[in-house]
Motif scaffolding. Structure first.
Motif, PDB file in Angstrom:
ATOM      1  N   UNK A  51       0.834  -1.195   0.000  1.00 21.56           N
ATOM      2  CA  UNK A  51       0.000   0.000   0.000  1.00 21.56           C
ATOM      3  C   UNK A  51       0.875   1.254   0.000  1.00 21.56           C
ATOM      4  N   UNK A  52       1.949   1.246   0.783  1.00 19.37           N
ATOM      5  CA  UNK A  52       2.871   2.385   0.792  1.00 19.37           C
ATOM      6  C   UNK A  52       3.464   2.618  -0.599  1.00 19.37           C
ATOM      7  N   UNK A  53       3.844   1.536  -1.278  1.00 25.17           N
ATOM      8  CA  UNK A  53       4.370   1.657  -2.637  1.00 25.17           C
ATOM      9  C   UNK A  53       3.322   2.226  -3.575  1.00 25.17           C
ATOM     10  N   UNK A  54       2.080   1.723  -3.453  1.00 22.87           N
ATOM     11  CA  UNK A  54       0.989   2.233  -4.288  1.00 22.87           C
ATOM     12  C   UNK A  54       0.797   3.730  -4.099  1.00 22.87           C
ATOM     13  N   UNK A  55       0.742   4.141  -2.830  1.00 20.42           N
ATOM     14  CA  UNK A  55       0.543   5.564  -2.538  1.00 20.42           C
ATOM     15  C   UNK A  55       1.710   6.398  -3.048  1.00 20.42           C
ATOM     16  N   UNK A  56       2.915   5.876  -2.885  1.00 19.97           N
ATOM     17  CA  UNK A  56       4.100   6.596  -3.374  1.00 19.97           C
ATOM     18  C   UNK A  56       4.079   6.776  -4.879  1.00 19.97           C
ATOM     19  N   UNK A  57       3.698   5.733  -5.584  1.00 20.76           N
ATOM     20  CA  UNK A  57       3.615   5.808  -7.040  1.00 20.76           C
ATOM     21  C   UNK A  57       2.522   6.776  -7.474  1.00 20.76           C
ATOM     22  N   UNK A  58       1.382   6.734  -6.785  1.00 15.49           N
ATOM     23  CA  UNK A  58       0.290   7.657  -7.123  1.00 15.49           C
ATOM     24  C   UNK A  58       0.724   9.107  -6.935  1.00 15.49           C
ATOM     25  N   UNK A  59       1.411   9.374  -5.836  1.00 10.43           N
ATOM     26  CA  UNK A  59       1.893  10.735  -5.572  1.00 10.43           C
ATOM     27  C   UNK A  59       2.873  11.164  -6.667  1.00 10.43           C
ATOM     28  N   UNK A  60       3.758  10.271  -7.062  1.00  4.60           N
ATOM     29  CA  UNK A  60       4.740  10.583  -8.097  1.00  4.60           C
ATOM     30  C   UNK A  60       4.064  10.817  -9.447  1.00  4.60           C
ATOM     31  N   UNK A  61       3.058  10.018  -9.759  1.00  2.00           N
ATOM     32  CA  UNK A  61       2.308  10.216 -11.008  1.00  2.00           C
ATOM     33  C   UNK A  61       1.635  11.588 -11.007  1.00  2.00           C
ATOM     34  N   UNK A  62       0.996  11.957  -9.903  1.00  2.00           N
ATOM     35  CA  UNK A  62       0.340  13.268  -9.810  1.00  2.00           C
ATOM     36  C   UNK A  62       1.350  14.395  -9.953  1.00  2.00           C
TER      37      UNK A  62
END
Length: 82
Positions: A17-28
């Motif tokens: 989940x932390x990886x998912x959130x990190x990737x989402x933040x980076x995409x944004x």
């Protein structure tokens, strides 16, 4: 022992989940940067167009000035030859 496996599974899920959130933040962040760069490219294009327009105007004014200078020289030469 069963609780221990549960704890491990939840810990792995939290890591994912932390990886998912990190990737989402980076995409944004990248999308915002992309939008900003697109706007800047549009501004650059507008500036290029303005520069080209001003260069044409400058050339026209230079041509007029050159013609006026030639007229002034001819007028002076006629005045001197009288």
């Amino acid at each position: 022992m069963i609780l221990n496996n549960f704890d491990v599974a939840v810990a792995k899920q939290l890591e994912t989940m932390d990886k998912l959130l990190g990737i989402q933040v980076e995409i944004e962040r990248c999308q915002q940067l992309q939008t900003q760069l697109k706007e800047e490219m549009e501004q650059i294009q507008t500036l290029k167009e303005q520069i080209e327009k001003m260069k044409k105007e400058l050339k026209e004014v230079q041509d007029i000035f050159e013609a006026q200078t030639e007229d002034a020289i001819r007028s002076y030469q006629k005045m001197e030859s009288r």
